[in-house]
Design an enzyme around this catalytic site. Structure first.
Site, mmCIF file in Angstrom:
data_model
loop_
_atom_site.group_PDB
_atom_site.id
_atom_site.type_symbol
_atom_site.label_atom_id
_atom_site.label_comp_id
_atom_site.label_asym_id
_atom_site.label_seq_id
_atom_site.Cartn_x
_atom_site.Cartn_y
_atom_site.Cartn_z
ATOM 1 C CB CYS A 35 -0.948 0.014 1.199
ATOM 2 S SG CYS A 35 -0.076 0.014 2.769
ATOM 3 C CG ASP A 37 -0.258 3.200 4.080
ATOM 4 O OD1 ASP A 37 -0.247 4.011 3.129
ATOM 5 O OD2 ASP A 37 -1.283 2.700 4.537
ATOM 6 C CB CYS A 60 -4.844 3.251 6.029
ATOM 7 S SG CYS A 60 -4.411 1.888 7.119
ATOM 8 C CB CYS A 104 -3.152 -1.551 8.920
ATOM 9 S SG CYS A 104 -4.113 -1.670 7.398
HETATM 10 FE FE1 FES Z 1 -1.485 0.443 4.274
HETATM 11 FE FE2 FES Z 1 -3.284 0.113 6.158
HETATM 12 S S1 FES Z 1 -3.632 0.151 4.018
HETATM 13 S S2 FES Z 1 -1.138 0.166 6.366
#
Ligand code: FES
Length: 144
Positions: A35, A37, A60, A104
């Site tokens: 993702c 992140d 997120c 996550c």
């Molecule tokens: Fe990337 Fe939650 S969608 S850490």
């Protein structure tokens, strides 16, 4: 039933321990390749106790809530206890995360481990490399 628990919403809206520790004893940064992140964890360590912890998460809502809860769970604790913290325990403390959001919470566990590894490396402390093995097995974390 609401998708997210009240605790997740609370920690997402009012995250605890957000920020940077300028003279941190350890810093860990991890990212989720899927993702994109990113999470950075800063630790202040006194006599093997995590006396302060702060985080920055570019990610997120579940990642923000997980990091916030994780910092609350390790603050004031010995390093050895922080190392035991699993993403499952973080998710349980949040009264659960939707299954597809469990990954996550892995970021929080990995950021803490990465910071502790940084501390060990900087201070020349021996450790079991197995504890910090790269990559994780989703089945282990997410019951998939
Ligand atoms: Fe990337 Fe939650 S969608 S850490």
């Amino acid at each position: 039933m609401a998708l997210y628990s009240d605790k997740v919403m609370d920690h997402f809206r009012n995250p605890r321990n957000v920020g940077v520790i300028e003279n941190a004893d350890a810093v860990g940064e991890v990212g989720n390749a899927k993702c994109g992140d990113i999470m950075t964890m800063y630790l202040k360590i006194d006599n093997d106790i995590i006396s302060d912890v702060k985080f920055e998460t570019f990610g997120c809502g579940s990642a923000i809530a997980s990091s916030s809860m994780a910092t609350e769970l390790i603050k004031g604790k010995p390093i050895s206890e922080a190392l035991q913290l699993t993403n499952k325990a973080v998710a349980e403390a949040l009264d659960g995360l939707p299954a597809y959001k469990m990954h996550c919470s892995v970021l929080a566990e990995e950021a803490i481990k990465s910071a502790i590894k940084d501390y060990y490396d900087k201070n020349g402390i021996e450790y079991d490399k197995e504890l910090f093995a790269e990559g994780h097995d989703c089945a282990h974390c997410c019951d998939v």
